[in-house]
Every structure is written in structure tokens, then in C-alpha cells.
Design a protein around this motif. Sequence first.
Motif, PDB file in Angstrom:
ATOM      1  N   VAL A  31       0.837  -1.196   0.000  1.00 23.08           N
ATOM      2  CA  VAL A  31       0.000   0.000   0.000  1.00 23.08           C
ATOM      3  C   VAL A  31       0.874   1.249   0.000  1.00 23.08           C
ATOM      4  O   VAL A  31       0.619   2.198  -0.744  1.00 23.08           O
ATOM      5  CB  VAL A  31      -0.978  -0.003   1.195  1.00 23.08           C
ATOM      6  N   ASP A  32       1.923   1.260   0.821  1.00 20.26           N
ATOM      7  CA  ASP A  32       2.817   2.420   0.868  1.00 20.26           C
ATOM      8  C   ASP A  32       3.463   2.670  -0.488  1.00 20.26           C
ATOM      9  O   ASP A  32       3.567   3.820  -0.932  1.00 20.26           O
ATOM     10  CB  ASP A  32       3.894   2.240   1.936  1.00 20.26           C
ATOM     11  N   PRO A  53       1.356  10.582  -6.733  1.00 17.88           N
ATOM     12  CA  PRO A  53       1.526  11.894  -7.368  1.00 17.88           C
ATOM     13  C   PRO A  53       1.845  11.827  -8.866  1.00 17.88           C
ATOM     14  O   PRO A  53       1.545  12.771  -9.604  1.00 17.88           O
ATOM     15  CB  PRO A  53       2.694  12.515  -6.600  1.00 17.88           C
ATOM     16  N   GLU A  54       2.400  10.720  -9.315  1.00 19.43           N
ATOM     17  CA  GLU A  54       2.734  10.579 -10.736  1.00 19.43           C
ATOM     18  C   GLU A  54       1.489  10.486 -11.610  1.00 19.43           C
ATOM     19  O   GLU A  54       1.513  10.874 -12.771  1.00 19.43           O
ATOM     20  CB  GLU A  54       3.599   9.335 -10.952  1.00 19.43           C
ATOM     21  N   PHE A  55       0.390   9.959 -11.075  1.00 23.33           N
ATOM     22  CA  PHE A  55      -0.802   9.760 -11.907  1.00 23.33           C
ATOM     23  C   PHE A  55      -2.093  10.269 -11.276  1.00 23.33           C
ATOM     24  O   PHE A  55      -3.127  10.332 -11.943  1.00 23.33           O
ATOM     25  CB  PHE A  55      -0.958   8.276 -12.283  1.00 23.33           C
ATOM     26  N   TRP A  56      -2.071  10.638 -10.001  1.00 19.85           N
ATOM     27  CA  TRP A  56      -3.286  11.087  -9.323  1.00 19.85           C
ATOM     28  C   TRP A  56      -2.890  12.138  -8.274  1.00 19.85           C
ATOM     29  O   TRP A  56      -2.715  11.823  -7.100  1.00 19.85           O
ATOM     30  CB  TRP A  56      -3.967   9.900  -8.653  1.00 19.85           C
ATOM     31  N   PRO A  57      -2.769  13.404  -8.671  1.00 18.25           N
ATOM     32  CA  PRO A  57      -2.272  14.436  -7.756  1.00 18.25           C
ATOM     33  C   PRO A  57      -3.213  14.696  -6.578  1.00 18.25           C
ATOM     34  O   PRO A  57      -4.405  14.907  -6.765  1.00 18.25           O
ATOM     35  CB  PRO A  57      -2.177  15.686  -8.632  1.00 18.25           C
ATOM     36  N   LEU A  58      -2.640  14.648  -5.370  1.00 10.90           N
ATOM     37  CA  LEU A  58      -3.409  14.927  -4.157  1.00 10.90           C
ATOM     38  C   LEU A  58      -2.901  16.162  -3.424  1.00 10.90           C
ATOM     39  O   LEU A  58      -3.634  16.762  -2.667  1.00 10.90           O
ATOM     40  CB  LEU A  58      -3.340  13.736  -3.196  1.00 10.90           C
ATOM     41  N   GLY A  59      -1.656  16.520  -3.622  1.00  8.77           N
ATOM     42  CA  GLY A  59      -1.054  17.607  -2.858  1.00  8.77           C
ATOM     43  C   GLY A  59      -0.579  17.101  -1.509  1.00  8.77           C
ATOM     44  O   GLY A  59      -0.757  15.938  -1.149  1.00  8.77           O
ATOM     45  N   GLU A  60       0.032  17.990  -0.737  1.00  4.31           N
ATOM     46  CA  GLU A  60       0.541  17.629   0.588  1.00  4.31           C
ATOM     47  C   GLU A  60      -0.598  17.169   1.487  1.00  4.31           C
ATOM     48  O   GLU A  60      -1.689  17.717   1.443  1.00  4.31           O
ATOM     49  CB  GLU A  60       1.247  18.824   1.217  1.00  4.31           C
ATOM     50  N   GLY A  61      -0.323  16.164   2.303  1.00  2.00           N
ATOM     51  CA  GLY A  61      -1.355  15.647   3.194  1.00  2.00           C
ATOM     52  C   GLY A  61      -0.783  14.658   4.172  1.00  2.00           C
ATOM     53  O   GLY A  61       0.385  14.722   4.524  1.00  2.00           O
ATOM     54  N   ARG A  62      -1.622  13.714   4.564  1.00  2.00           N
ATOM     55  CA  ARG A  62      -1.178  12.704   5.515  1.00  2.00           C
ATOM     56  C   ARG A  62      -1.756  11.345   5.166  1.00  2.00           C
ATOM     57  O   ARG A  62      -2.699  11.234   4.390  1.00  2.00           O
ATOM     58  CB  ARG A  62      -1.539  13.096   6.936  1.00  2.00           C
ATOM     59  N   ARG A  63      -1.191  10.326   5.796  1.00  2.00           N
ATOM     60  CA  ARG A  63      -1.593   8.936   5.563  1.00  2.00           C
ATOM     61  C   ARG A  63      -2.059   8.327   6.878  1.00  2.00           C
ATOM     62  O   ARG A  63      -1.492   8.589   7.930  1.00  2.00           O
ATOM     63  CB  ARG A  63      -0.393   8.174   5.021  1.00  2.00           C
ATOM     64  N   TYR A  64      -3.080   7.488   6.772  1.00  2.00           N
ATOM     65  CA  TYR A  64      -3.644   6.834   7.954  1.00  2.00           C
ATOM     66  C   TYR A  64      -4.007   5.410   7.563  1.00  2.00           C
ATOM     67  O   TYR A  64      -4.505   5.183   6.465  1.00  2.00           O
ATOM     68  CB  TYR A  64      -4.886   7.620   8.416  1.00  2.00           C
ATOM     69  N   ARG A  65      -3.763   4.454   8.466  1.00  2.00           N
ATOM     70  CA  ARG A  65      -4.033   3.043   8.172  1.00  2.00           C
ATOM     71  C   ARG A  65      -4.748   2.393   9.344  1.00  2.00           C
ATOM     72  O   ARG A  65      -4.429   2.659  10.501  1.00  2.00           O
ATOM     73  CB  ARG A  65      -2.723   2.319   7.881  1.00  2.00           C
ATOM     74  N   LEU A  66      -5.709   1.520   9.020  1.00  2.00           N
ATOM     75  CA  LEU A  66      -6.407   0.715  10.019  1.00  2.00           C
ATOM     76  C   LEU A  66      -6.214  -0.754   9.661  1.00  2.00           C
ATOM     77  O   LEU A  66      -6.537  -1.163   8.547  1.00  2.00           O
ATOM     78  CB  LEU A  66      -7.913   0.995   9.981  1.00  2.00           C
ATOM     79  N   ASP A  67      -5.670  -1.550  10.576  1.00  2.00           N
ATOM     80  CA  ASP A  67      -5.583  -2.992  10.386  1.00  2.00           C
ATOM     81  C   ASP A  67      -6.747  -3.610  11.141  1.00  2.00           C
ATOM     82  O   ASP A  67      -6.915  -3.384  12.340  1.00  2.00           O
ATOM     83  CB  ASP A  67      -4.246  -3.530  10.890  1.00  2.00           C
ATOM     84  N   LEU A  68      -7.542  -4.387  10.421  1.00  2.00           N
ATOM     85  CA  LEU A  68      -8.774  -4.931  10.978  1.00  2.00           C
ATOM     86  C   LEU A  68      -8.785  -6.449  10.867  1.00  2.00           C
ATOM     87  O   LEU A  68      -7.914  -7.044  10.225  1.00  2.00           O
ATOM     88  CB  LEU A  68      -9.966  -4.327  10.235  1.00  2.00           C
TER      89      LEU A  68
END
Length: 142
Positions: free
Chosen positions: A28-29, A36-51
Motif C-alpha cells: 500500500v505504501d 503523485p505521478e498519476f493522481w495528484p493529491l497535494g501535501e497531506g497525511r496517511r492513515y491506516r487501520l488494520d482490521l
Amino acid sequence: MKKLACGTHLILDGFGVDPEIGVSEGRVDKFMDALPEFWPLGEGRRYRLDLENGSSAIQTGRHGYALIHFFSEQGWLVVDMFTAADADPAAAATIIERAFELSRFDLRLTRRSRLFPEGENELKRAVLGERHYAQARLTPLE
């Protein structure tokens, strides 16, 4: 309050993900790092939930988000992405298909979406709600 935005909204329902390989945090990482190469999001953050039955991960940014849900028992992958910047949905679908080795997928595109909240608790609640919706949408009715 939800914020609505105009742009490109892609929802890809993927099938046939090998449960043994799954959607590991590293996989996933790697996908999120390439966004950013194909789907620009801009600066932000990442969050993950393991379920218990897989995981969910979200990358947020100034221009949009990328949300991934993996359901390990069923081998399902749902990718929900939005950007207000220019993007190529066909290229994004191909990259997702290859990155997660899907046997097949269904794709939906729209021109609007909502943005996710900033606070961690609100973000977790929103991600879990979207995961529940994705699972309900994919589960066959009997």
C-alpha cells in the motif's frame, strides 16, 4: 460538515486479490508513494487501520484523497480516489490493476466527491463508514 468538491472521482472494485499476498502495508505504501505521478493529491497525511478481515488506508491531500479497503476473506479490494487536479482515470485503473494483481475489476467515475475531515477520530470514523459501505455494496444479496 462535509465539504463537497468538483473534480475526478474514481471508485474501483477489484476482485481476485490473493489472500496470501494480500495488501500488505509495504504494498500500500508503495502504491501511495507513486500516486503523485498519476493522481495528484497535494501535501497531506496517511492513515491506516488494520482490521480482522483486512485493512483500510487513506492518503489525504489539498486536492483530494485515495482510500483503499482490502477484504482478505473475500479477496476484494476497493479503491476510492478523488482529485480536483488533472488526472487520467484510465491510467489510474491500469496502475491499480497491476499493483494489486487483480483478476478483474469494475470501475465507476463521477465528477464530484466530498473531502475527508482533518481530525484523527473523525477521519477514523469516516474511513470505517466508507469501509462498511463498500462491503455492503459488494456483498451479494441472498
